[in-house]
Write an enzyme that holds these catalytic residues in place. Structure first.
Site, PDB file in Angstrom:
ATOM      1  N   GLY A  80      -7.223   4.372  -8.032  1.00 16.10           N
ATOM      2  CA  GLY A  80      -6.981   3.153  -7.266  1.00 16.10           C
ATOM      3  C   GLY A  80      -6.008   3.452  -6.137  1.00 16.10           C
ATOM      4  O   GLY A  80      -5.161   4.341  -6.265  1.00 16.10           O
ATOM      5  N   GLN A  91       0.031   1.405   0.351  1.00 12.88           N
ATOM      6  CA  GLN A  91       0.351   2.790  -0.006  1.00 12.88           C
ATOM      7  C   GLN A  91       0.050   3.768   1.123  1.00 12.88           C
ATOM      8  O   GLN A  91       0.528   4.902   1.105  1.00 12.88           O
ATOM      9  CB  GLN A  91      -0.425   3.219  -1.259  1.00 12.88           C
ATOM     10  CG  GLN A  91       0.010   2.482  -2.512  1.00 12.88           C
ATOM     11  CD  GLN A  91      -0.759   2.972  -3.719  1.00 12.88           C
ATOM     12  OE1 GLN A  91      -1.844   2.499  -3.998  1.00 12.88           O
ATOM     13  NE2 GLN A  91      -0.205   3.954  -4.434  1.00 12.88           N
ATOM     14  N   LEU A 116       0.063   6.913  -7.332  1.00 14.68           N
ATOM     15  CA  LEU A 116       0.068   7.965  -6.304  1.00 14.68           C
ATOM     16  C   LEU A 116       1.327   7.891  -5.444  1.00 14.68           C
ATOM     17  O   LEU A 116       1.712   8.882  -4.837  1.00 14.68           O
ATOM     18  CB  LEU A 116      -1.185   7.857  -5.427  1.00 14.68           C
ATOM     19  CG  LEU A 116      -2.522   8.119  -6.144  1.00 14.68           C
ATOM     20  CD1 LEU A 116      -3.691   7.946  -5.189  1.00 14.68           C
ATOM     21  CD2 LEU A 116      -2.547   9.509  -6.779  1.00 14.68           C
ATOM     22  N   HIS A 130      -2.874  -3.415 -11.282  1.00 13.71           N
ATOM     23  CA  HIS A 130      -1.909  -2.474 -10.696  1.00 13.71           C
ATOM     24  C   HIS A 130      -2.002  -2.513  -9.160  1.00 13.71           C
ATOM     25  O   HIS A 130      -0.981  -2.599  -8.464  1.00 13.71           O
ATOM     26  CB  HIS A 130      -2.194  -1.064 -11.243  1.00 13.71           C
ATOM     27  CG  HIS A 130      -1.347   0.030 -10.659  1.00 13.71           C
ATOM     28  ND1 HIS A 130      -0.536   0.835 -11.431  1.00 13.71           N
ATOM     29  CD2 HIS A 130      -1.193   0.475  -9.381  1.00 13.71           C
ATOM     30  CE1 HIS A 130       0.082   1.720 -10.635  1.00 13.71           C
ATOM     31  NE2 HIS A 130      -0.312   1.524  -9.389  1.00 13.71           N
ATOM     32  N   GLU A 131      -3.242  -2.471  -8.635  1.00 14.50           N
ATOM     33  CA  GLU A 131      -3.420  -2.476  -7.169  1.00 14.50           C
ATOM     34  C   GLU A 131      -3.055  -3.834  -6.587  1.00 14.50           C
ATOM     35  O   GLU A 131      -2.462  -3.920  -5.504  1.00 14.50           O
ATOM     36  CB  GLU A 131      -4.865  -2.103  -6.800  1.00 14.50           C
ATOM     37  CG  GLU A 131      -5.331  -0.734  -7.290  1.00 14.50           C
ATOM     38  CD  GLU A 131      -4.347   0.387  -7.036  1.00 14.50           C
ATOM     39  OE1 GLU A 131      -3.639   0.356  -6.005  1.00 14.50           O
ATOM     40  OE2 GLU A 131      -4.250   1.299  -7.881  1.00 14.50           O
ATOM     41  N   HIS A 140       0.498  -4.088  -5.894  1.00 15.24           N
ATOM     42  CA  HIS A 140       0.905  -3.420  -4.639  1.00 15.24           C
ATOM     43  C   HIS A 140       0.839  -4.385  -3.461  1.00 15.24           C
ATOM     44  O   HIS A 140       1.627  -4.279  -2.524  1.00 15.24           O
ATOM     45  CB  HIS A 140      -0.016  -2.232  -4.334  1.00 15.24           C
ATOM     46  CG  HIS A 140       0.384  -0.957  -5.011  1.00 15.24           C
ATOM     47  ND1 HIS A 140       1.586  -0.326  -4.791  1.00 15.24           N
ATOM     48  CD2 HIS A 140      -0.273  -0.171  -5.904  1.00 15.24           C
ATOM     49  CE1 HIS A 140       1.650   0.786  -5.512  1.00 15.24           C
ATOM     50  NE2 HIS A 140       0.531   0.902  -6.207  1.00 15.24           N
TER      51      HIS A 140
HETATM   52 ZN   LIG Z   1       0.124   2.400  -7.550  1.00 16.67          ZN
END
Ligand SMILES: [Zn+2]
Length: 166
Positions: free
Chosen positions: A46, A51, A92, A134-135, A138
């Site tokens: 993902g 990011q 990441l 999770h994404e 973000h």
């Molecule tokens: Zn992440």
């Protein structure tokens, strides 16, 4: 396709709120392709736009299971199960750090296909639900380490500090 630079823990952009995607055009299409490329190169499942330094409500996921590759814009989690489960997560943007996060097992998502702008609504469970949550975090400036228990967080604090000053 072009690989983008992934922003690392400590960079401001990871803590900022994002804007709705309004225009679905060739330029966005190229950006999404680049995001997939960047994610695969980094062996991730993902990747969210912040990011790579872009403050848009957009992320890509691919759990490598059939039908679980998606480019999602403007998501909204409209339902989540009371049933939860824990799993070690990484990110990441936080290389080398892992920690157990408790999340709902099943979710219902309303979003737009990031390539076409088409509205979609679907249910996701287990790993796919986890990656989407999770994404989605973000997009709100939230990182998985924010969900850790205080003792888990304390254990990782030094590693996080080191990333932040690097
Ligand atoms: Zn992440």
């Amino acid at each position: 396709m072009t690989r983008k630079n992934i922003c690392i823990y400590g960079e401001e952009v990871l803590r900022k709120k994002t804007k709705f995607v309004k225009t679905f055009d060739k330029k966005l299409e190229k950006f999404i392709d680049d995001m997939f490329d960047t994610m695969y190169e980094a062996n991730g499942i993902g990747l969210a736009a912040p990011q790579v330094g872009v403050l848009k409500k957009l992320f890509v996921v691919d759990t490598l299971e059939p039908g679980e590759k998606m480019a999602i814009a403007n998501p909204k989690i409209i339902w989540q199960s009371e049933e939860t489960w824990g799993m070690k997560e990484g990110c990441l943007s936080i290389p080398g750090v892992e920690g157990e996060v408790i999340r709902p097992r099943v979710i219902r998502v309303k979003a737009q296909n990031a390539y076409t702008g088409d509205e979609m609504e679907f249910e996701a469970e287990d790993l796919l639900a986890r990656v989407i949550l999770h994404e989605n975090d973000h997009l709100n400036g939230v990182l998985f380490v924010d969900h850790l228990t205080s003792s888990d967080r304390a254990e990782l604090e030094r590693q996080l500090q080191e990333l932040a000053v690097a």
